[in-house]
Design an enzyme around this catalytic site. Sequence first.
Site, PDB file in Angstrom:
ATOM      1  N   LEU A  47      56.906 -37.552  37.885  1.00  0.00           N
ATOM      2  CA  LEU A  47      58.233 -36.945  37.949  1.00  0.00           C
ATOM      3  C   LEU A  47      58.127 -35.865  39.005  1.00  0.00           C
ATOM      4  CD1 LEU A  47      59.170 -36.503  34.161  1.00  0.00           C
ATOM      5  CD2 LEU A  47      60.086 -38.180  35.762  1.00  0.00           C
ATOM      6  N   ASP A  48      59.099 -35.792  39.906  1.00  0.00           N
ATOM      7  CA  ASP A  48      59.009 -34.769  40.939  1.00  0.00           C
ATOM      8  C   ASP A  48      59.193 -33.384  40.330  1.00  0.00           C
ATOM      9  OD1 ASP A  48      61.881 -35.679  40.851  1.00  0.00           O
ATOM     10  OD2 ASP A  48      62.111 -34.051  42.288  1.00  0.00           O
ATOM     11  N   CYS A  49      58.898 -32.382  41.102  1.00  0.00           N
ATOM     12  CA  CYS A  49      58.911 -30.994  40.650  1.00  0.00           C
ATOM     13  C   CYS A  49      60.247 -30.591  40.030  1.00  0.00           C
ATOM     14  CB  CYS A  49      58.573 -30.096  41.839  1.00  0.00           C
ATOM     15  SG  CYS A  49      58.379 -28.363  41.409  1.00  0.00           S
ATOM     16  N   ASP A  50      61.350 -31.121  40.551  1.00  0.00           N
ATOM     17  CA  ASP A  50      62.683 -30.739  40.084  1.00  0.00           C
ATOM     18  C   ASP A  50      63.246 -31.663  39.014  1.00  0.00           C
ATOM     19  OD1 ASP A  50      62.713 -28.611  41.908  1.00  0.00           O
ATOM     20  OD2 ASP A  50      63.398 -29.929  43.504  1.00  0.00           O
ATOM     21  N   THR A  51      62.413 -32.537  38.455  1.00  0.00           N
ATOM     22  CA  THR A  51      62.851 -33.443  37.397  1.00  0.00           C
ATOM     23  C   THR A  51      62.115 -33.096  36.110  1.00  0.00           C
ATOM     24  OG1 THR A  51      63.272 -35.199  39.000  1.00  0.00           O
ATOM     25  CG2 THR A  51      63.038 -35.869  36.708  1.00  0.00           C
TER      26      THR A  51
END
Length: 179
Positions: A47-51
């Site tokens: 999951l990316d940093c903003d998810t």
Amino acid sequence: MMNKPCGYVCSAVSDRHKTVYSLLPASLQKLVQSPVRGKRLHSVGRLDCDTSGLLLLTDDGHFSHELTCPQNKISKTYIAKLKQIVLPEHQVEYINEFKKGIILPAEKKSPVQKALPACIEFLSESECKVIVTEGKFHQIRRMFKAMQNEVSELKRVSFGKYVLPSDLSEGSYINIKNI
């Protein structure tokens, strides 16, 4: 299973961001660096940093491969909050574009590419549920970008048969069995 908060990366080491492994007790953190094959703790997909949302962690490579192998078409469900509202008369356009497989715009290291068909269900004019069976770089965000919209918040709520419990607070984890 962890409820990953925003601001953390799914990497063992990072110079810029905190890693999801820093949320674990020391006994599990040391498994991230284990030199023993089959004993190294890793995330199943990323999951990316903003998810935020459901993140599976395991030391079982077979389990990880089964869930992430593209040929297995394991579904992943996300709740996306959008920056721009989508009126009901325009929602059908999103549904049709996602259903046929939308062309993702290039972003950073990823070229223009076609996504596999996906399902979208609008929960309101600014929130929807999206189900995909692949995991391209920033895929959900790029899908909405292709529709001239942006995702303001993104949360994964299921990964295959695994569903994020509503009472699992962000940054917490529970032990599960590979059923």
